[in-house]
Write a protein that holds these residues in place. Structure first.
Motif, PDB file in Angstrom:
ATOM      1  N   GLU A   2       0.697  -1.570   0.315  1.00  0.00           N
ATOM      2  CA  GLU A   2      -0.083  -0.140   0.050  1.00  0.00           C
ATOM      3  C   GLU A   2       1.006   1.447   0.420  1.00  0.00           C
ATOM      4  N   GLN A   3       1.080   1.931  -0.697  1.00  0.00           N
ATOM      5  CA  GLN A   3       0.877   3.381  -0.517  1.00  0.00           C
ATOM      6  C   GLN A   3       1.321   4.147   0.295  1.00  0.00           C
ATOM      7  N   THR A   4       2.469   4.949   0.528  1.00  0.00           N
ATOM      8  CA  THR A   4       2.210   5.650   1.411  1.00  0.00           C
ATOM      9  C   THR A   4       1.312   6.871   1.416  1.00  0.00           C
ATOM     10  N   PRO A   5      -0.177   7.569   2.429  1.00  0.00           N
ATOM     11  CA  PRO A   5      -0.419   8.695   2.070  1.00  0.00           C
ATOM     12  C   PRO A   5       0.720   9.731   2.007  1.00  0.00           C
TER      13      PRO A   5
END
Length: 384
Positions: A2-5
């Protein structure tokens, strides 16, 4: 994975939303000659910010004391100059004691947050943002009363459960330019055992005999239950602020005022400039009257052109235009016609009340007034 926000995404989105609503703000650095424009946007009401007497006083103090005060006022930041300024402010305004801060904003934070701690704080709806922030910092219960509604103030005081209370109001309101009912507010506060705190930022140097402020003009300068805050950066053409009141007030702020205790003291050059300004007011008592005359001329000019304005108590003359886009366009038109005008939009003013805020100066010339008339005529045509 999951991409870091991106934590800045919400800031970019909020900026775009403000831009779409006409509420984006930008810095516009000016040149030493104000870009050749007639200045109706600054708070330099007496035209003292470039007065040679203030500049020379600031330079001399800087040579003697250095460029900074070197520390908080409880450590190394209090100089003999600070004491002289506090004494001069007391002599000029009729106050019993004074305490100098590094800005008027910080003076309000200290006065309201410290004096309002553990008390009911009754705050007028039109008060400056520094008072709003100070109310929040007090951590006390705050009642906001309608504009200039003394009956609502007294009801809030009478209905309280708290033993102590303060009432806080601007003297001259920073956008509408009208005057608070200070005598009536004081009478209500006295009846209900409360302190009255009056922010004289737009009144000192403009209102009353020789510019001694609205509290002095109301005959309340010596009242121990009245506390005044002032700025040194408007009429006095310098920088800094002060709280004026009974010795019990200033002693409390020295002991508990966080924006006094933990802030570096006002620079000596600014202290000396403010001292010079107070001396000028003392020796040229006609200056405040000149500001008020010019303000009334600006308001009359606006009304003659069909623009919505009020009757100024001091230097501030608002011209109400409605939506933010109209105020932005009007400010741009003024600049095109040689005038720098303040442009006020929400949250500085209520929704639907965006305006130009014109500020009179004692040294506006007849030639300046002719230029201003041309600019306001163009704004009036825009409105049609």
């Amino acid at each position: 994975m999951e991409q870091t926000p991106d934590p800045l995404t919400r800031l970019r989105a909020a900026t775009l939303k403000r831009e779409a609503a006409g509420l984006r703000r930008t810095l516009r650095p000016r040149t030493p000659d104000d870009d050749g424009l007639v200045d109706l946007a600054s708070n330099d009401y007496l035209g003292l910010a470039r007065d040679a007497r203030l500049a020379e006083a600031a330079v001399e103090a800087t040579r003697i004391w250095g460029t900074g005060s070197t520390g908080s006022r409880l450590v190394t930041g209090s100089t003999a100059l600070h004491t002289r300024l506090e004494d001069a402010l007391c002599a000029f305004t009729g106050a019993q004691s004074a305490l100098v801060f590094s800005s008027g904003y910080l003076a309000n934070l200290a006065a309201v947050a410290a004096l309002g701690s553990g008390a009911l704080v009754v705050s007028e709806a039109g008060n400056h943002a520094s008072i709003v922030d100070a109310c929040r910092l007090s951590r006390s219960r705050v009642v906001i009363t309608p504009h200039k509604d003394v009956t609502a103030v007294e009801k809030a005081l009478a209905d309280r459960d708290e033993e102590h209370a303060i009432v806080v109001t601007d003297a001259v309101f920073s956008v509408d330019g009208d005057l608070a009912p200070i005598e009536e507010l004081h009478a209500a506060a006295v009846r209900q055992g409360a302190l009255l705190v009056v922010d004289e930022a737009h009144a000192i140097g403009v209102i009353g005999e020789g510019g001694r402020g609205a509290v002095h003009a109301a005959g309340l300068a010596g009242e121990r239950t009245v506390v005044r805050t002032v700025t040194l950066s408007k009429s006095l053409g310098a920088q800094g602020g002060a709280v004026l009141g009974a010795p019990e007030v200033t002693e409390t702020l020295i002991d508990t005022g966080r924006s006094f205790i933990f802030d570096t003291g006002l620079a000596p050059g600014s202290v000396a400039a403010a001292l010079a300004a107070v001396d000028i007011l003392r020796t040229q008592p006609e200056l405040p009257g000149s500001v008020r005359t010019r303000a009334k001329e600006l308001a009359s000019m606006a009304r003659d052109l069909g623009l919505e304005t009020g009757e100024p108590a001091g230097a501030v003359v608002p011209i109400v235009l409605g939506p933010p886009e109209a105020a932005l366009r009007a400010a741009a038109i003024c600049a095109e016609h040689g005038v720098r005008a303040g442009c006020f939009r929400p949250p500085s003013v209520p929704v639907g009340r965006s305006c130009l805020r014109l500020t009179a100066r004692a040294n506006l010339s007849s030639d300046d007034l002719a230029v201003i008339r041309g600019a306001l005529t163009a704004v009036a045509k825009m409105k049609r």
